[in-house]
Motif scaffolding. Sequence first.
Motif, mmCIF file in Angstrom:
data_model
loop_
_atom_site.group_PDB
_atom_site.id
_atom_site.type_symbol
_atom_site.label_atom_id
_atom_site.label_comp_id
_atom_site.label_asym_id
_atom_site.label_seq_id
_atom_site.Cartn_x
_atom_site.Cartn_y
_atom_site.Cartn_z
ATOM 1 N N VAL A 136 0.870 -1.179 0.000
ATOM 2 C CA VAL A 136 0.000 0.000 0.000
ATOM 3 C C VAL A 136 0.901 1.220 0.000
ATOM 4 C CG1 VAL A 136 -1.857 -1.202 1.239
ATOM 5 C CG2 VAL A 136 -0.095 0.025 2.537
ATOM 6 N N PRO A 137 0.354 2.412 -0.239
ATOM 7 C CA PRO A 137 1.196 3.610 -0.220
ATOM 8 C C PRO A 137 2.022 3.695 1.067
ATOM 9 C CG PRO A 137 -0.941 4.155 -1.113
ATOM 10 C CD PRO A 137 -1.032 2.726 -0.640
ATOM 11 N N GLY A 138 3.316 3.960 0.883
ATOM 12 C CA GLY A 138 4.217 4.027 2.022
ATOM 13 C C GLY A 138 4.861 2.701 2.352
ATOM 14 N N ARG A 139 4.313 1.609 1.830
ATOM 15 C CA ARG A 139 4.812 0.258 2.042
ATOM 16 C C ARG A 139 5.294 0.033 3.484
ATOM 17 N NH1 ARG A 139 8.898 -1.818 -0.596
ATOM 18 N NH2 ARG A 139 7.873 -3.812 -0.927
ATOM 19 N N PRO A 140 4.364 0.087 4.452
ATOM 20 C CA PRO A 140 4.773 -0.073 5.853
ATOM 21 C C PRO A 140 5.280 -1.481 6.161
ATOM 22 C CG PRO A 140 2.392 -0.174 5.662
ATOM 23 C CD PRO A 140 2.913 0.256 4.309
ATOM 24 N N THR A 141 6.199 -1.574 7.095
ATOM 25 C CA THR A 141 6.712 -2.858 7.557
ATOM 26 C C THR A 141 5.604 -3.626 8.264
ATOM 27 O OG1 THR A 141 8.928 -1.946 7.866
ATOM 28 C CG2 THR A 141 8.408 -3.961 9.082
ATOM 29 N N ILE A 142 5.548 -4.934 8.025
ATOM 30 C CA ILE A 142 4.567 -5.772 8.712
ATOM 31 C C ILE A 142 5.298 -6.808 9.574
ATOM 32 C CG2 ILE A 142 2.646 -5.480 7.115
ATOM 33 C CD1 ILE A 142 3.501 -7.982 5.676
ATOM 34 N N TYR A 143 4.629 -7.233 10.639
ATOM 35 C CA TYR A 143 5.242 -8.108 11.644
ATOM 36 C C TYR A 143 4.446 -9.394 11.808
ATOM 37 C CZ TYR A 143 7.577 -3.722 12.791
ATOM 38 O OH TYR A 143 8.294 -2.562 12.722
ATOM 39 N N ALA A 144 5.156 -10.469 12.156
ATOM 40 C CA ALA A 144 4.531 -11.771 12.417
ATOM 41 C C ALA A 144 5.261 -12.420 13.584
ATOM 42 C CB ALA A 144 4.609 -12.663 11.174
#
Length: 203
Positions: A136-144
């Motif tokens: 998505v815009p900004g391509r935020p970091t995702i966590y698992a």
Amino acid sequence: MTERAGDLERAVEATLFAAEQPLTALEISAHLGGAAVDDTLVSLTQAYAERGINLVERGGRWHFQTAADLAHLLRREKEEPRRLSRAATEALAIVAYHEPVSRAEIEAIRGVQTAKGTLDVLLEAGWIRIAGRREVPGRPTIYATTPEFLTHFGLASRRDLPGIEELRAAGLLDPVEEAFAVLTGGEDGDTGLIDPSGGEDAD
């Protein structure tokens, strides 16, 4: 390679005993020249079920651990460690139930901003990992969550976390609140989780 079932069991035992970290069935098999080890792992799990150490699977990885009812024998008196803040516990619970999840999504569920140090503490503990970026815009970091998270809380997989229906039956529509009890066994303000950094979340 081994020809008898007993020989294979001994070889699997030795491989797991010598391993520096938990191993997948494929990794064990590779150590043993491609031998099929799935049935052997099940057999060994049953054989060790009533022993002082147990063979367990956590997140698809196998290792030996002290039997839960004997853990108190190995504890040593030491200074009480500092605990994870409530904010860090909330963030960990949200990642466990909603992964992969971004910091913004964690904040939306919590209803408050999450300090950067909160996620850093969980990353340092090895309970969460960076799982990529949201497209998505900004391509935020995702966590698992990680296999270490499953091991620490005695879960074979995330499927062992209480389901939504179980939470509703308990009168808890928000899984985060139930996660406090599930992941910590503590009450509000005392999470029971050790803060590896020795500090509190500045949320």
